[in-house]
Design an enzyme around this catalytic site. Structure first.
Site, PDB file in Angstrom:
ATOM      1  CG  ASP A 210      -2.030   1.058   1.125  1.00  0.00           C
ATOM      2  OD1 ASP A 210      -2.537   1.283   0.010  1.00  0.00           O
ATOM      3  OD2 ASP A 210      -2.372   1.664   2.153  1.00  0.00           O
ATOM      4  CB  SER A 234      -6.292   3.267  -0.253  1.00  0.00           C
ATOM      5  OG  SER A 234      -4.927   3.593  -0.331  1.00  0.00           O
ATOM      6  CD  GLN A 284      -4.264   1.484  -3.239  1.00  0.00           C
ATOM      7  OE1 GLN A 284      -3.684   2.515  -3.539  1.00  0.00           O
ATOM      8  NE2 GLN A 284      -4.030   0.803  -2.124  1.00  0.00           N
TER       9      GLN A 284
END
Length: 292
Positions: A210, A234, A284
């Protein structure tokens, strides 16, 4: 009383491993603490990794995670522990599936589905790893950040330049905020020795996956979180594990962003070990909303 902030890489890795060692408070229910350096809101990678730890502790030892799909629903508070509730959906002969909900103050902030599989042999193919310089020939992340610290507002400068548990080496160490193609290659590894447990290494990779990925879709637009011109977060996260690896050895994170629209940017990542084996893939979508 606030936690003492770790300073050295070894202290940071020790704290990270402690944070990933969840407390079991009931069958299928776990409590996770937060790192001492958390600011503003919880880091999404921490929640992904802790949720994966919780799910992993409900499956047999002969099964490892091969994929996860997660959604971020609310910002996480940094001063409240996170409760992880695991649903044991199915245990088959080869696969086990789990659902995890992360809860703070009685409200879900995150949910994730995880699939586990026994080790099996099968057909193999992969894309080749790009030819890039070795991590030893590249600038450490802390040095890169210090060289551009003058561009960062004073109130964020300490956060920008502090040591981290994950060591990054950027193949293209360009200044932040300069327009670039929506792609980047970054070597990374945990800055310390990690126990020889593939479940732990997969949770650490989930944590690191991430980091930097959302910035890929910002590169063509020269956007930076500290300028106040864009709201960044995110929205979801998907991760597939293809082969065993060690998170405390160098891994190459090959990232691109094929599209941004509707105040969202799509980002993809391929993670290779030094031998060129594709060990994990990531996707993502993130919020990149212009601010007035």
């Amino acid at each position: 009383m606030s936690k003492e902030l770790p300073e050295t890489p070894r202290e940071l890795v020790t704290e990270l491993l402690d944070v990933l060692d969840l407390e079991r408070i009931e069958e299928n229910l776990f409590r996770g603490q937060n790192t001492a350096d958390a600011e503003f809101r919880l880091f999404g990678g921490q929640v992904i990794a802790q949720a994966l730890v919780a799910a992993s502790r409900t499956v047999a030892d002969d099964r490892t995670a091969h994929s996860l799909h997660a959604y971020f629903m609310r910002p996480g508070a940094i001063d409240v522990p996170v409760i992880y509730q695991v649903e044991r959906d199915r245990d088959g002969k080869s696969f086990s599936t789990r659902r995890v909900v992360a809860i703070q103050n009685g409200r879900p902030i995150f949910n994730m589905a995880v699939s586990f599989q026994i080790a099996e042999e099968g057909y193999e193919h992969q894309f080749d790893m790009p030819d890039v310089p070795a991590p030893e020939d590249l600038m450490p992340e802390t040095q890169w950040r210090e060289s551009f610290a003058h561009m960062v507002p004073a109130q964020f400068r300490d956060r920008f330049t502090r040591e981290r548990s994950i060591d990054f080496r950027r193949v293209d160490p360009s200044p932040p905020g300069e327009g670039r193609e929506p792609a980047q290659n970054i070597w990374f590894r945990v800055q310390g020795t990690v126990p020889d447990d593939q479940a732990v290494h997969r949770c650490l990779l989930a944590y690191a996956s991430d980091m930097s990925l959302l910035s890929t879709c910002q590169r063509p637009h020269g956007l930076q979180w500290f300028t106040g011109e864009v709201q960044v977060a995110s929205l979801d996260h998907a991760l597939w594990f293809h082969a065993p690896f060690k998170a405390d050895e160098w891994l190459l994170y090959v990232q691109d962003s094929p599209r941004a629209s509707g105040a969202r940017g799509l980002n993809r990542g391929s993670i290779y070990n030094r031998e060129g084996v594709l060990v994990a893939s990531v996707a993502q979508e993130g919020l990149i909303r212009p601010r007035g």
